[in-house]
Design a protein around this motif. Structure first.
Motif, mmCIF file in Angstrom:
data_model
loop_
_atom_site.group_PDB
_atom_site.id
_atom_site.type_symbol
_atom_site.label_atom_id
_atom_site.label_comp_id
_atom_site.label_asym_id
_atom_site.label_seq_id
_atom_site.Cartn_x
_atom_site.Cartn_y
_atom_site.Cartn_z
ATOM 1 N N LEU A 153 -2.306 -4.033 -1.386
ATOM 2 C CA LEU A 153 -1.726 -5.103 -0.575
ATOM 3 C C LEU A 153 -0.203 -5.111 -0.633
ATOM 4 C CD1 LEU A 153 -4.179 -8.048 -1.168
ATOM 5 C CD2 LEU A 153 -4.092 -6.426 0.705
ATOM 6 N N LYS A 154 0.367 -4.618 -1.734
ATOM 7 C CA LYS A 154 1.828 -4.617 -1.836
ATOM 8 C C LYS A 154 2.428 -3.323 -1.347
ATOM 9 C CE LYS A 154 1.651 -7.843 -5.595
ATOM 10 N NZ LYS A 154 1.405 -7.900 -7.027
ATOM 11 N N ASN A 155 1.601 -2.499 -0.733
ATOM 12 C CA ASN A 155 2.106 -1.229 -0.211
ATOM 13 C C ASN A 155 2.405 -1.375 1.288
ATOM 14 O OD1 ASN A 155 2.622 1.363 0.489
ATOM 15 N ND2 ASN A 155 0.661 2.190 -0.166
ATOM 16 N N PRO A 156 3.657 -1.243 1.671
ATOM 17 C CA PRO A 156 4.010 -1.479 3.077
ATOM 18 C C PRO A 156 3.410 -0.460 4.035
ATOM 19 C CG PRO A 156 5.883 -0.638 1.871
ATOM 20 C CD PRO A 156 4.823 -0.920 0.863
ATOM 21 N N PHE A 157 2.923 0.656 3.520
ATOM 22 C CA PHE A 157 2.392 1.687 4.419
ATOM 23 C C PHE A 157 0.887 1.531 4.637
ATOM 24 C CE2 PHE A 157 6.159 3.519 2.444
ATOM 25 C CZ PHE A 157 6.893 3.801 3.592
ATOM 26 N N HIS A 158 0.301 0.514 4.037
ATOM 27 C CA HIS A 158 -1.141 0.306 4.214
ATOM 28 C C HIS A 158 -1.388 -0.764 5.267
ATOM 29 C CE1 HIS A 158 -4.947 -1.834 3.197
ATOM 30 N NE2 HIS A 158 -5.368 -0.600 3.327
#
Lengths: 147, 188
Positions: free
Chosen positions: A116-121
């Protein structure tokens, strides 16, 4: 423990990981299995004779559906989050249920961190995050000896 | 009673922000930048641009907090101010300051676990991107507003240990007048 699956709230498979190399299923089989589980879980909630969700205060926050399927030789244990995600694992029936339950919760924890804290997901899309993979593997290695 | 932001202690700095909040905010920022660029290559430039503006303010704030409103004028003490004081205030730990091997204009700050990229796994088709570009922007902002004209860029360093570790290096390249001035100051 054999396999870990994660379903999104619409019932499609977003993540899957085998912990044993001798599990032989094609990608399509896995997707079918995961969505069948979602369907069964939804039906189970409908036909359940006890309806807790209406009686209790904040009952609507309670998850409904399958949490455990016991079978000969293996069991499927599921942890459903309030947001509708399903984390479920297939394990041998000798594997302690308490440990499996806490494992699923820990996977949820690393999911909130590394996915959830990954901007690319993109949410509800299949999870392809290297750091998440590694964290799940570490979790599995930490409980491997206990089973 | 609720205190307004103006009444609060200016010098308090430790552990005010939760890591999750920080990570979510940064993630949203990267997504915003990603939506606002035409090509993914420009993402780093965009993050860099945002970072520079943060850098200007960081210098003012930290000079006030830690240095009684003085700022460094010598190159090395400025760099150690950036890699120690600023890094600790921004990311919670100090960075390693290294000198560039090829040129006297180049310096590097290495961080083995940059807080910004702690939760970020870059997909394969974006593999050239390092979100540490934001940190590089901040460094450039700090140094430029302290009258050390320079360019800073972020690079990923992969080490083939097991499991493979990634560290982020911010490469700082000063304009030649900075080093000339430094030499003049040394001689005087």
């Amino acid at each position: 423990m054999y396999t870990l699956y994660i379903n999104n709230r619409h019932g499609s498979l977003v993540y899957q990981k085998d912990f044993l190399s001798d599990v032989k299923l094609t990608a399509n089989d896995r997707i079918r299995l995961a969505s069948t589980f979602h369907g069964l879980s939804a039906i189970a909630a409908q036909i359940s004779p006890v309806n807790t969700s209406k009686r209790l205060p904040f009952g609507f926050l309670q998850t409904t559906g399958i949490s455990l399927i016991e079978a000969e030789g293996f069991r499927i244990q599921c942890f459903e989050t309030l947001t509708g995600l399903k984390f479920f694992a297939v394990a041998s029936s000798t594997f302690p249920a308490v440990i499996l339950d806490s494992f699923l919760k820990q996977v949820y924890e690393v999911y909130t961190d590394y996915v959830l804290k990954n901007p690319f997901h993109d949410i509800d899309m299949p999870i392809r995050c290297e750091l998440f993979d590694r964290a799940v593997e570490n979790l599995f290695n930490s409980i491997k000896g206990l089973g | 009673m609720k205190t307004s932001i103006l009444d609060r202690q200016f010098s308090k700095s430790k552990g005010e922000v939760s890591l999750s909040l920080y990570a979510f905010l940064f993630s949203e920022m990267v997504q915003y930048c990603l939506n606002n660029v035409e090509q993914s290559q420009q993402l780093e430039d965009k993050l860099h641009e945002v970072g520079v503006r943060v850098g200007y303010r960081v210098l003012d704030l930290l000079c006030y907090r830690d240095k009684a409103n003085r700022r460094e004028v010598r190159l090395l003490s400025m760099l150690s101010f950036v890699s120690q004081t600023c890094w600790r205030a921004l990311f919670g730990h100090a960075g390693d300051l290294l000198k560039g091997q090829d040129s006297e204009l180049e310096y590097m700050i290495n961080d083995k676990s940059l807080l910004l990229t702690k939760f970020i796994s870059v997909p394969r088709d974006f593999s050239h991107i390092n979100c540490g570009a934001y940190a590089a922007g901040i460094v450039e902002g700090i140094l430029q507003s302290a009258e050390f004209p320079c360019e800073a860029s972020a690079h990923t360093v992969e080490e083939s240990t097991n499991p493979p570790t990634r560290s982020t290096t911010v490469l700082i390249r000063f304009a030649s007048e900075v080093v000339e001035r430094e030499k003049r100051l040394q001689n005087s």
